[in-house]
Design a protein around this motif. Structure first.
Motif, PDB file in Angstrom:
ATOM      1  N   SER A 185       0.829  -1.199   0.000  1.00 44.22           N
ATOM      2  CA  SER A 185       0.000   0.000   0.000  1.00 44.22           C
ATOM      3  C   SER A 185       0.869   1.257   0.000  1.00 44.22           C
ATOM      4  CB  SER A 185      -0.911   0.007   1.222  1.00 44.22           C
ATOM      5  OG  SER A 185      -1.482   1.292   1.422  1.00 44.22           O
ATOM      6  N   PRO A 186       0.447   2.306  -0.687  1.00 45.25           N
ATOM      7  CA  PRO A 186       1.212   3.564  -0.643  1.00 45.25           C
ATOM      8  C   PRO A 186       1.030   4.325   0.666  1.00 45.25           C
ATOM      9  CG  PRO A 186      -0.767   3.846  -1.969  1.00 45.25           C
ATOM     10  CD  PRO A 186      -0.694   2.386  -1.618  1.00 45.25           C
ATOM     11  N   PHE A 187       0.138   3.849   1.538  1.00 39.67           N
ATOM     12  CA  PHE A 187      -0.176   4.578   2.769  1.00 39.67           C
ATOM     13  C   PHE A 187       0.547   3.959   3.969  1.00 39.67           C
ATOM     14  CE2 PHE A 187      -3.882   5.059  -0.072  1.00 39.67           C
ATOM     15  CZ  PHE A 187      -3.728   6.423  -0.329  1.00 39.67           C
ATOM     16  N   GLU A 188       1.372   4.765   4.599  1.00 37.60           N
ATOM     17  CA  GLU A 188       2.241   4.275   5.669  1.00 37.60           C
ATOM     18  C   GLU A 188       1.458   3.764   6.867  1.00 37.60           C
ATOM     19  OE1 GLU A 188       5.710   3.082   7.352  1.00 37.60           O
ATOM     20  OE2 GLU A 188       5.340   3.756   5.289  1.00 37.60           O
ATOM     21  N   SER A 189       0.282   4.330   7.137  1.00 43.52           N
ATOM     22  CA  SER A 189      -0.478   3.907   8.313  1.00 43.52           C
ATOM     23  C   SER A 189      -0.930   2.455   8.220  1.00 43.52           C
ATOM     24  CB  SER A 189      -1.700   4.815   8.512  1.00 43.52           C
ATOM     25  OG  SER A 189      -2.583   4.743   7.409  1.00 43.52           O
ATOM     26  N   ILE A 190      -0.999   1.916   7.015  1.00 50.15           N
ATOM     27  CA  ILE A 190      -1.326   0.493   6.858  1.00 50.15           C
ATOM     28  C   ILE A 190      -0.254  -0.366   7.525  1.00 50.15           C
ATOM     29  CG2 ILE A 190      -1.420  -1.377   5.151  1.00 50.15           C
ATOM     30  CD1 ILE A 190      -4.007   0.093   5.385  1.00 50.15           C
ATOM     31  N   ARG A 191       0.998   0.103   7.461  1.00 53.50           N
ATOM     32  CA  ARG A 191       2.095  -0.657   8.065  1.00 53.50           C
ATOM     33  C   ARG A 191       2.295  -0.283   9.543  1.00 53.50           C
ATOM     34  NH1 ARG A 191       3.056   0.010   2.775  1.00 53.50           N
ATOM     35  NH2 ARG A 191       3.677   2.186   2.983  1.00 53.50           N
ATOM     36  N   THR A 192       2.290   1.008   9.857  1.00 55.06           N
ATOM     37  CA  THR A 192       2.571   1.423  11.239  1.00 55.06           C
ATOM     38  C   THR A 192       1.416   1.103  12.186  1.00 55.06           C
ATOM     39  OG1 THR A 192       1.750   3.655  10.752  1.00 55.06           O
ATOM     40  CG2 THR A 192       4.116   3.266  10.504  1.00 55.06           C
ATOM     41  N   ASN A 193       0.181   1.128  11.684  1.00 53.39           N
ATOM     42  CA  ASN A 193      -0.986   0.890  12.541  1.00 53.39           C
ATOM     43  C   ASN A 193      -1.723  -0.397  12.180  1.00 53.39           C
ATOM     44  OD1 ASN A 193      -0.444   3.382  13.700  1.00 53.39           O
ATOM     45  ND2 ASN A 193      -1.942   4.478  12.448  1.00 53.39           N
ATOM     46  N   GLY A 194      -1.107  -1.225  11.362  1.00 54.15           N
ATOM     47  CA  GLY A 194      -1.829  -2.362  10.802  1.00 54.15           C
ATOM     48  C   GLY A 194      -1.760  -3.661  11.566  1.00 54.15           C
ATOM     49  N   THR A 195      -1.125  -3.651  12.758  1.00 54.54           N
ATOM     50  CA  THR A 195      -1.001  -4.916  13.483  1.00 54.54           C
ATOM     51  C   THR A 195      -1.430  -4.840  14.942  1.00 54.54           C
ATOM     52  OG1 THR A 195       1.324  -4.416  13.955  1.00 54.54           O
ATOM     53  CG2 THR A 195       0.860  -5.784  12.014  1.00 54.54           C
ATOM     54  N   ASP A 196      -1.261  -3.708  15.603  1.00 53.86           N
ATOM     55  CA  ASP A 196      -1.398  -3.669  17.066  1.00 53.86           C
ATOM     56  C   ASP A 196      -2.553  -2.836  17.600  1.00 53.86           C
ATOM     57  OD1 ASP A 196       0.833  -5.250  17.186  1.00 53.86           O
ATOM     58  OD2 ASP A 196       2.221  -3.582  17.540  1.00 53.86           O
ATOM     59  N   TYR A 197      -3.452  -2.381  16.719  1.00 50.75           N
ATOM     60  CA  TYR A 197      -4.479  -1.442  17.172  1.00 50.75           C
ATOM     61  C   TYR A 197      -5.885  -1.891  16.794  1.00 50.75           C
ATOM     62  CZ  TYR A 197      -0.384   1.458  17.909  1.00 50.75           C
ATOM     63  OH  TYR A 197       0.829   1.927  18.336  1.00 50.75           O
ATOM     64  N   LEU A 198      -6.257  -3.056  17.261  1.00 53.56           N
ATOM     65  CA  LEU A 198      -7.611  -3.589  17.109  1.00 53.56           C
ATOM     66  C   LEU A 198      -7.907  -3.998  15.673  1.00 53.56           C
ATOM     67  CD1 LEU A 198     -10.131  -4.234  18.819  1.00 53.56           C
ATOM     68  CD2 LEU A 198     -11.049  -2.012  18.189  1.00 53.56           C
ATOM     69  N   LEU A 199      -8.067  -3.014  14.772  1.00 55.24           N
ATOM     70  CA  LEU A 199      -8.275  -3.327  13.355  1.00 55.24           C
ATOM     71  C   LEU A 199      -6.922  -3.548  12.704  1.00 55.24           C
ATOM     72  CD1 LEU A 199     -10.228  -3.523  10.901  1.00 55.24           C
ATOM     73  CD2 LEU A 199      -9.724  -1.097  10.500  1.00 55.24           C
TER      74      LEU A 199
END
Length: 301
Positions: A186-200
């Motif tokens: 994905s071109p969007f960094e939040s998919i990687r930084t927020n994609g494992t540890d924050y519920l969704l």
């Protein structure tokens, strides 16, 4: 809170196998909670082709609401319902002093794209064209959705512009899913930084999209992924609220940038220290209160 969210995300429940159980749990939990007493609640049906779409109307018993919010619920196009969102919609009706119309669109994988946006469009059409549901001035109607519901609100606005039957004057997109790709590329960094540890998790989003699509061709369809629209002009005045620790944060904010570049009036607000689906929390939480404030200010402009 972060530790708790990480623990939940670590369970890594497979939505492709669990969606029926999750729906049952959501609806059972909703039915066990008392209905908000400060609102009159009634149900209605709207035709969408051969299907009748259930809608639930929330009318505050006190005051004279001068607004109507057409609400599309979240749940990744796979879970969520007017039952599971009854409490949230009741609180929203009171906080915004508005009639809220919540739409129970068809869910995947039983009904693939484009069933959900067509159902939402059918309800919007009935409201904006003054048919049988409510006699409301279209200038006072705002479409709003959270997560997948934000996707559907954006899609309905694009459909309305393209079909030329009506155009919502305002839309509110709360941590919306507007992109097609939620993989590691994905071109969007939040998919990687927020994609494992924050519920969704980003994997859960990708799995839900896989359940929702009819074919891979849908990934390029702007009614499926609004960021795929080549032209975003002629869209309603927009409020986008993202959440700092949400994997969908960057795509929602980028959608706001694309709208602004197309000449649309847009306000984008990032909710600090918030995670995805925070609007399902009690109104006593500061993020929910702040969202009510932002919505009221946006509607009062």
């Amino acid at each position: 809170m972060r530790a708790a969210l990480k623990a939940i995300a670590y369970l890594n429940v497979d939505i492709k196998k669990s969606y029926k159980v999750e729906r049952q749990f959501e609806n059972l939990s909703a039915r066990l909670r008392p209905k908000p007493e400060a609102y009159s609640i009634w149900d209605h049906m709207v035709k969408s082709g051969d299907y009748e779409v259930p809608v639930r109307v929330f009318l505050p018993k006190k005051g004279s609401p001068r607004r109507l919010l057409l609400f599309f619920h979240g749940g990744g196009w796979v879970t969520g319902s007017i039952e599971s969102y009854t409490k949230m919609c009741g609180y929203l009706a009171g906080a915004i002093s508005a009639v809220v119309v919540s739409v129970d669109y068809r869910l995947a994988p039983e009904s693939h794209f484009p069933a959900a946006p067509e159902d939402c469009y059918a309800v919007a059409r009935e409201l904006f064209l003054g048919k049988s549901l409510l006699n409301v001035d279209p200038a006072n109607i705002t479409i709003i959705g959270d997560s997948a519901g934000g996707n559907l609100a954006a899609a309905v606005s694009l459909m309305a512009r393209d079909r030329g039957e009506f155009l919502p004057p305002r839309q509110i997109l709360i941590y919306p899913a507007v992109a097609a790709d939620h993989s590691s590329s994905s071109p969007f960094e939040s998919i990687r930084t927020n994609g494992t540890d924050y519920l969704l998790t980003s994997k859960r989003v990708a799995d839900m999209i896989d359940l929702y699509k009819s074919s891979d061709d849908d990934y390029k369809n702007p009614y499926f992924a609004p960021l795929e629209a080549a032209d975003l002009s002629g869209q309603p005045k927009t409020l986008i609220i993202s959440a700092e620790y949400c994997p969908l944060r960057d795509e929602g904010e980028f959608y706001g940038k694309r709208l602004e570049e197309a000449g649309v009036q847009v306000k984008v607000f990032r909710m600090k220290d918030a995670f995805h689906a925070y609007m399902m929390l009690s109104p006593r939480f500061v993020h929910v209160q702040k969202t009510y404030e932002l919505i009221n200010a946006f509607l009062d402009e």
